[in-house]
Design a protein around this motif. Sequence first.
Motif, short mmCIF file in Angstrom:
data_model
loop_
_atom_site.label_atom_id
_atom_site.label_comp_id
_atom_site.label_asym_id
_atom_site.label_seq_id
_atom_site.Cartn_x
_atom_site.Cartn_y
_atom_site.Cartn_z
N PHE A 29 95.50 69.40 -11.66
CA PHE A 29 95.12 69.59 -10.25
C PHE A 29 94.96 68.23 -9.60
O PHE A 29 94.88 67.21 -10.26
N ARG A 30 94.93 68.27 -8.26
CA ARG A 30 94.63 67.06 -7.52
C ARG A 30 93.73 67.41 -6.35
O ARG A 30 93.79 68.51 -5.80
N GLU A 31 92.87 66.47 -6.01
CA GLU A 31 91.98 66.62 -4.86
C GLU A 31 92.53 65.78 -3.73
O GLU A 31 92.94 64.64 -3.93
N LEU A 32 92.53 66.35 -2.53
CA LEU A 32 93.07 65.67 -1.37
C LEU A 32 92.40 66.20 -0.11
O LEU A 32 92.44 67.41 0.16
N ASN A 33 91.73 65.32 0.62
CA ASN A 33 91.13 65.67 1.91
C ASN A 33 90.20 66.88 1.84
O ASN A 33 90.30 67.79 2.66
N GLY A 34 89.32 66.91 0.83
CA GLY A 34 88.36 67.99 0.72
C GLY A 34 88.92 69.28 0.17
O GLY A 34 88.28 70.33 0.25
#
Length: 109
Positions: free
Chosen positions: A81-86
Motif C-alpha cells: 500500500f501507499r499513503e498519499l494526501n491523507g
Amino acid sequence: SVRWTSGGRFTLETNAPETVTSELTIKNDSSDLMLHLLNYDCMNHPSLKGIRVSLAIPDHKKVHAVTLITPDHDDSGDLGFRELNGRIEFVVPSLEVYDLIALKLEQIQ
C-alpha cells in the motif's frame, strides 16, 4: 451532485464493478478498519482482478498494515500500500465471492 456535496472525494473509492458491494467498518476500539467486498455477480464474473481501492485515513491515525483475508483462495496475506494526501491506496489482486481487507491503524500525535 453526490461527489460535489461530499467535497469532491468519497471516504471509499474503488474501480470495482457495480455488482460488487463494499462496506467499510471500524472496530469499536478504532484499531482497525475492515473493508468487506462481496461479488454479487460471481456466476457471470467468477474472478475479478486488480481492484484498486483508495480510502481516507481517519484523523490522527496511520495505517500500519493492510491484510487480505478470503475464504475463496490461498492469496490471503499482506498487501502492499501507499499513503498519499491523507489517503491509502492498494490493489486487491482477486475477488471471487468475498474478501475482507483489514487495515491496522496506529494513533499518531
